[in-house]
Scaffold this motif. Sequence first.
Motif, PDB file in Angstrom:
ATOM      1  N   GLY A   1       7.410 -15.423   4.262  1.00  0.00           N
ATOM      2  CA  GLY A   1       7.386 -15.743   2.841  1.00  0.00           C
ATOM      3  C   GLY A   1       6.997 -14.505   2.048  1.00  0.00           C
ATOM      4  O   GLY A   1       6.293 -13.635   2.543  1.00  0.00           O
ATOM      5  N   PHE A   2       7.486 -14.427   0.805  1.00  0.00           N
ATOM      6  CA  PHE A   2       7.081 -13.302  -0.046  1.00  0.00           C
ATOM      7  C   PHE A   2       7.165 -13.723  -1.506  1.00  0.00           C
ATOM      8  O   PHE A   2       7.884 -14.663  -1.856  1.00  0.00           O
ATOM      9  CB  PHE A   2       7.969 -12.070   0.203  1.00  0.00           C
ATOM     10  N   VAL A   3       6.423 -13.035  -2.320  1.00  0.00           N
ATOM     11  CA  VAL A   3       6.451 -13.242  -3.773  1.00  0.00           C
ATOM     12  C   VAL A   3       6.710 -11.874  -4.389  1.00  0.00           C
ATOM     13  O   VAL A   3       6.138 -10.866  -3.941  1.00  0.00           O
ATOM     14  CB  VAL A   3       5.107 -13.841  -4.257  1.00  0.00           C
ATOM     15  N   ILE A   4       7.565 -11.833  -5.359  1.00  0.00           N
ATOM     16  CA  ILE A   4       8.014 -10.544  -5.884  1.00  0.00           C
ATOM     17  C   ILE A   4       6.855  -9.665  -6.356  1.00  0.00           C
ATOM     18  O   ILE A   4       6.895  -8.445  -6.219  1.00  0.00           O
ATOM     19  CB  ILE A   4       9.093 -10.729  -6.991  1.00  0.00           C
ATOM     20  N   PHE A   5       5.785 -10.303  -6.849  1.00  0.00           N
ATOM     21  CA  PHE A   5       4.650  -9.512  -7.353  1.00  0.00           C
ATOM     22  C   PHE A   5       4.013  -8.660  -6.240  1.00  0.00           C
ATOM     23  O   PHE A   5       3.328  -7.688  -6.511  1.00  0.00           O
ATOM     24  CB  PHE A   5       3.607 -10.425  -8.008  1.00  0.00           C
ATOM     25  N   ASP A   6       4.272  -9.026  -4.952  1.00  0.00           N
ATOM     26  CA  ASP A   6       3.763  -8.215  -3.828  1.00  0.00           C
ATOM     27  C   ASP A   6       4.327  -6.796  -3.877  1.00  0.00           C
ATOM     28  O   ASP A   6       3.776  -5.888  -3.249  1.00  0.00           O
ATOM     29  CB  ASP A   6       4.189  -8.801  -2.467  1.00  0.00           C
ATOM     30  N   PHE A   7       5.453  -6.624  -4.548  1.00  0.00           N
ATOM     31  CA  PHE A   7       6.150  -5.331  -4.534  1.00  0.00           C
ATOM     32  C   PHE A   7       5.970  -4.557  -5.847  1.00  0.00           C
ATOM     33  O   PHE A   7       6.729  -3.631  -6.130  1.00  0.00           O
ATOM     34  CB  PHE A   7       7.648  -5.558  -4.257  1.00  0.00           C
ATOM     35  N   ALA A   8       4.963  -4.964  -6.628  1.00  0.00           N
ATOM     36  CA  ALA A   8       4.804  -4.406  -7.979  1.00  0.00           C
ATOM     37  C   ALA A   8       4.768  -2.874  -7.992  1.00  0.00           C
ATOM     38  O   ALA A   8       5.296  -2.244  -8.910  1.00  0.00           O
ATOM     39  CB  ALA A   8       3.551  -4.974  -8.632  1.00  0.00           C
ATOM     40  N   ASP A   9       4.162  -2.259  -6.961  1.00  0.00           N
ATOM     41  CA  ASP A   9       4.053  -0.791  -6.989  1.00  0.00           C
ATOM     42  C   ASP A   9       5.366  -0.108  -6.595  1.00  0.00           C
ATOM     43  O   ASP A   9       5.440   1.121  -6.568  1.00  0.00           O
ATOM     44  CB  ASP A   9       2.901  -0.315  -6.089  1.00  0.00           C
ATOM     45  N   ARG A  10       6.412  -0.917  -6.287  1.00  0.00           N
ATOM     46  CA  ARG A  10       7.696  -0.312  -5.894  1.00  0.00           C
ATOM     47  C   ARG A  10       8.861  -0.768  -6.781  1.00  0.00           C
ATOM     48  O   ARG A  10      10.033  -0.585  -6.420  1.00  0.00           O
ATOM     49  CB  ARG A  10       7.990  -0.661  -4.430  1.00  0.00           C
TER      50      ARG A  10
END
Length: 334
Positions: A274-283
């Motif tokens: 599972g993933f949430v887009i906010f996990d990738f905020a620094d990219r």
Amino acid sequence: MTEQNRVVRLARRPVGLVSNDDFTIADEPIPEPGEGEFRVRIACISLDPAMRGWMNAGKSYAPPVSIGGIMRAFAAGEVEVSNHPLFKPGDKVTGLFGAQKYAISDGQGALVVDTDKAPLERWIGGFGMPGTTAYFGLIDIGRPKKGETVVVSAAAGAVGSMVGQIAKIQGARAVGIAGGPEKCRVVTEEYGFDACVDYKAGNLGGELAAACPDGIDVYFENVGGEILDTVLPLMNTFGRIPLCGLISAYSASEPLPGPKNLRSVLVNRLTVRGFVIFDFADRYEEAATALAMWAGEGRLKFREDVREGGIDAFPETLRLLYTGGNVGKLVLKV
Ligand SMILES: NC(=O)c1ccc[n+]([C@@H]2O[C@H](COP(=O)([O-])OP(=O)(O)OC[C@H]3O[C@@H](n4cnc5c(N)ncnc54)[C@H](OP(=O)(O)O)[C@@H]3O)[C@@H](O)[C@H]2O)c1
């Protein structure tokens, strides 16, 4: 009469499909920005499946919208008045501005966008949160290799349409699952997927197996429920399942049965993440650069489903997501 703000607030926690009575929509004074803030006149609001979850109480990746609170929403518009050093009047911006006509922002999470490069709606669609979700979910978690088969559900929608196109760019085969022949036509003819299966036609398992003669290496999950159960036995050894969304369950009023074919995860040694887009905020910048490059090369097609009706049409427009009424990124003009 002086102009007013028009604001959607959460009236109660919904049960089942969202209804008009779950919201209050009313005129309010136009807010004034304080020090370090700016006011944006919103032109369009993004409708996102996650909104149904944001309306529920209980633990999630983001706090629930409070009863009486402004409905959380991504939106795009123009800066009117600014006391913020980085945002000036006339700038076109996107951000979590809420379901309303005028919003105050301190700039957190807000972005200035270039409407010469793409229309405002696209900056909350293919170039915004949904496109970025497709990018990281597929590239980082799905990790498709050349020649592999990628299947994506809700393939005619905002995220799904981008997933299949990015899979093609990576050299994979892209197979969509969508509701109805017209959506499947859009998926293959407009977005260029290799195949699309209409799950409403009644033979998803058989048709998907035929469309994926070498099995499925990556299943980008947007839907859950019976579709997940049907896909699981078709997965190849060491397949990957980016678990992006479970929209078939969002409007359920009681807990639904779990996946029936979990055995496939074991015997095929699948990775389900599972993933949430906010996990990738620094990219985010990385996704923005790749998506802009591919679009510039003519390798990405976008489709926005823009609805009229203004702020008052918010509840009925939101419902379209859970009944399959949208084709492409659903946006409400306000
Ligand atoms: N993890 C994240 O950070 C993240 C970020 C963005 C979105 N998401 C998730 O990604 C998924 C797609 O979002 P989106 O914005 O691109 O929406 P979308 O695909 O543009 O619209 C939703 C679509 O879901 C399908 N659907 C609705 N109920 C269904 C059901 N019971 N069974 C099967 N399909 C159903 C419908 O298409 P059909 O007519 O084809 O059924 C509908 O058009 C959602 O699950 C959303 O929550 C996750």
